[in-house]
Design a protein around this motif. Structure first.
Motif, PDB file in Angstrom:
ATOM      1  N   ILE A 126       0.838  -1.206   0.000  1.00 48.01           N
ATOM      2  CA  ILE A 126       0.000   0.000   0.000  1.00 48.01           C
ATOM      3  C   ILE A 126       0.871   1.254   0.000  1.00 48.01           C
ATOM      4  CG2 ILE A 126      -1.672   1.319   1.367  1.00 48.01           C
ATOM      5  CD1 ILE A 126      -2.901  -1.368   2.188  1.00 48.01           C
ATOM      6  N   SER A 127       1.984   1.218   0.698  1.00 50.44           N
ATOM      7  CA  SER A 127       2.919   2.350   0.703  1.00 50.44           C
ATOM      8  C   SER A 127       3.473   2.603  -0.697  1.00 50.44           C
ATOM      9  CB  SER A 127       4.068   2.080   1.681  1.00 50.44           C
ATOM     10  OG  SER A 127       5.031   3.116   1.630  1.00 50.44           O
ATOM     11  N   ASN A 128       3.755   1.525  -1.424  1.00 46.60           N
ATOM     12  CA  ASN A 128       4.255   1.670  -2.795  1.00 46.60           C
ATOM     13  C   ASN A 128       3.179   2.240  -3.720  1.00 46.60           C
ATOM     14  OD1 ASN A 128       6.815   0.750  -2.182  1.00 46.60           O
ATOM     15  ND2 ASN A 128       6.370  -1.378  -2.719  1.00 46.60           N
ATOM     16  N   VAL A 129       1.924   1.862  -3.479  1.00 46.86           N
ATOM     17  CA  VAL A 129       0.822   2.455  -4.240  1.00 46.86           C
ATOM     18  C   VAL A 129       0.774   3.953  -3.979  1.00 46.86           C
ATOM     19  CG1 VAL A 129      -1.684   2.602  -4.465  1.00 46.86           C
ATOM     20  CG2 VAL A 129      -0.586   0.363  -4.337  1.00 46.86           C
ATOM     21  N   ARG A 130       0.878   4.330  -2.709  1.00 50.39           N
ATOM     22  CA  ARG A 130       0.815   5.749  -2.339  1.00 50.39           C
ATOM     23  C   ARG A 130       1.991   6.532  -2.906  1.00 50.39           C
ATOM     24  NH1 ARG A 130      -3.946   6.937  -1.784  1.00 50.39           N
ATOM     25  NH2 ARG A 130      -5.108   6.248   0.034  1.00 50.39           N
ATOM     26  N   GLN A 131       3.143   5.881  -3.038  1.00 49.08           N
ATOM     27  CA  GLN A 131       4.304   6.555  -3.611  1.00 49.08           C
ATOM     28  C   GLN A 131       4.043   6.959  -5.062  1.00 49.08           C
ATOM     29  OE1 GLN A 131       8.009   4.361  -3.145  1.00 49.08           O
ATOM     30  NE2 GLN A 131       8.876   5.290  -4.969  1.00 49.08           N
ATOM     31  N   VAL A 132       3.341   6.097  -5.787  1.00 48.32           N
ATOM     32  CA  VAL A 132       3.057   6.344  -7.202  1.00 48.32           C
ATOM     33  C   VAL A 132       1.811   7.201  -7.389  1.00 48.32           C
ATOM     34  CG1 VAL A 132       2.469   5.219  -9.386  1.00 48.32           C
ATOM     35  CG2 VAL A 132       4.189   4.211  -7.893  1.00 48.32           C
ATOM     36  N   ASN A 133       0.820   6.987  -6.522  1.00 52.51           N
ATOM     37  CA  ASN A 133      -0.464   7.693  -6.653  1.00 52.51           C
ATOM     38  C   ASN A 133      -0.984   8.070  -5.268  1.00 52.51           C
ATOM     39  OD1 ASN A 133      -3.110   8.521  -7.122  1.00 52.51           O
ATOM     40  ND2 ASN A 133      -3.462   7.036  -8.740  1.00 52.51           N
ATOM     41  N   PRO A 134      -0.630   9.260  -4.789  1.00 52.49           N
ATOM     42  CA  PRO A 134      -1.017   9.664  -3.428  1.00 52.49           C
ATOM     43  C   PRO A 134      -2.513   9.903  -3.247  1.00 52.49           C
ATOM     44  CG  PRO A 134       0.809  10.997  -4.275  1.00 52.49           C
ATOM     45  CD  PRO A 134       0.243  10.247  -5.438  1.00 52.49           C
ATOM     46  N   THR A 135      -3.247  10.099  -4.329  1.00 50.56           N
ATOM     47  CA  THR A 135      -4.651  10.513  -4.201  1.00 50.56           C
ATOM     48  C   THR A 135      -5.667   9.397  -4.492  1.00 50.56           C
ATOM     49  OG1 THR A 135      -4.742  11.282  -6.499  1.00 50.56           O
ATOM     50  CG2 THR A 135      -4.045  12.873  -4.832  1.00 50.56           C
ATOM     51  N   ALA A 136      -5.212   8.266  -4.975  1.00 49.66           N
ATOM     52  CA  ALA A 136      -6.151   7.194  -5.322  1.00 49.66           C
ATOM     53  C   ALA A 136      -6.861   6.658  -4.081  1.00 49.66           C
ATOM     54  CB  ALA A 136      -5.424   6.050  -6.018  1.00 49.66           C
TER      55      ALA A 136
END
Length: 225
Positions: free
Chosen positions: A180-190
């Motif tokens: 989930i942290s890696n998702v947030r790194q790429v897309n903070p607003t999703a």
């Protein structure tokens, strides 16, 4: 003579058709979702479980994209839902023209939600706008925590990211919080929903969010009319 790359021409033509699709969907007050993932992440199982949660309250249809066979479309039809199969052959993604042609199979004014299950691929589908209202990326825990940072374009363009198969996190040796942290790194607003289509864990949050989105779209359509 100036040379224009073929890819530029293809993407521009796709953008024009996607804009036409989007205008049509807006005129009908129809929510259209483009679901993308790698092969085997669980898109069709996600659709089946979502359909069961919405059936009887919303009018749904599905467009399926696969290189070969109509197996996924058959699974959707078995639930009593209209499904159109697009077989792409060697093409690794759907495009806006394919969707425009498929729309002749559906009375759009009789639908609340149209779901497009794109070809399983984390690269090409990210570049092709279909005219959808929401982009949903499904990521399986079993694929590893690094997937979002290896395929950033796909995840960066998503409105919603569903992290599937959370019941397999321990068995897969994957740290869910790292994923989930890696998702947030790429897309903070999703908007992110960790869930399991198999066990049902976390699924109610996704369904609640989707129903709220459908209600908001219906309210907007009523105001316009």
């Amino acid at each position: 003579m100036e040379r224009v790359p073929v890819q530029t021409n293809v993407l521009e033509a796709n953008r024009q058709t996607a804009a036409e699709n989007r205008a049509l969907f807006a005129a009908e007050g129809l929510l259209v979702i483009n679901i993308m993932s790698s092969p085997g992440a669980g898109k069709t199982t996600l659709l089946e479980t979502t359909i069961k949660g919405l059936q009887g309250r919303f009018r749904l249809a599905v467009i399926e994209g696969d290189l070969q066979t109509d197996l996924d479309a058959q699974r959707i039809r078995a639930l009593g839902i209209r499904s159109h199969q697009i077989t792409t052959g060697t093409v690794c993604h759907l495009d806006a023209r394919m969707i425009a042609r498929a729309l002749t199979d559906f009375p759009l004014d009789d639908l609340d939600l149209l779901v497009i299950e794109n070809v399983g691929n984390l690269i090409c589908p990210a570049s092709f706008d279909l005219g959808e209202g929401l982009r949903v990326v499904l990521c399986s825990v079993a694929e590893g925590a690094e997937k979002p940072i290896k395929y950033p374009v796909m995840f960066h363009k998503a409105d919603v990211i569903l992290v599937n198969k959370i019941d397999l996190a321990e068995a897969s040796g994957v740290d869910l919080s790292e994923l989930i942290s890696n998702v947030r790194q790429v897309n903070p607003t999703a908007t992110i929903f960790p869930l399991s289509c198999r066990t049902g864990a976390g699924f109610s949050l996704w369904l609640d969010w989707l129903q709220s989105s459908l209600a908001a779209r219906s309210a907007t359509a009523l105001v316009r009319s």
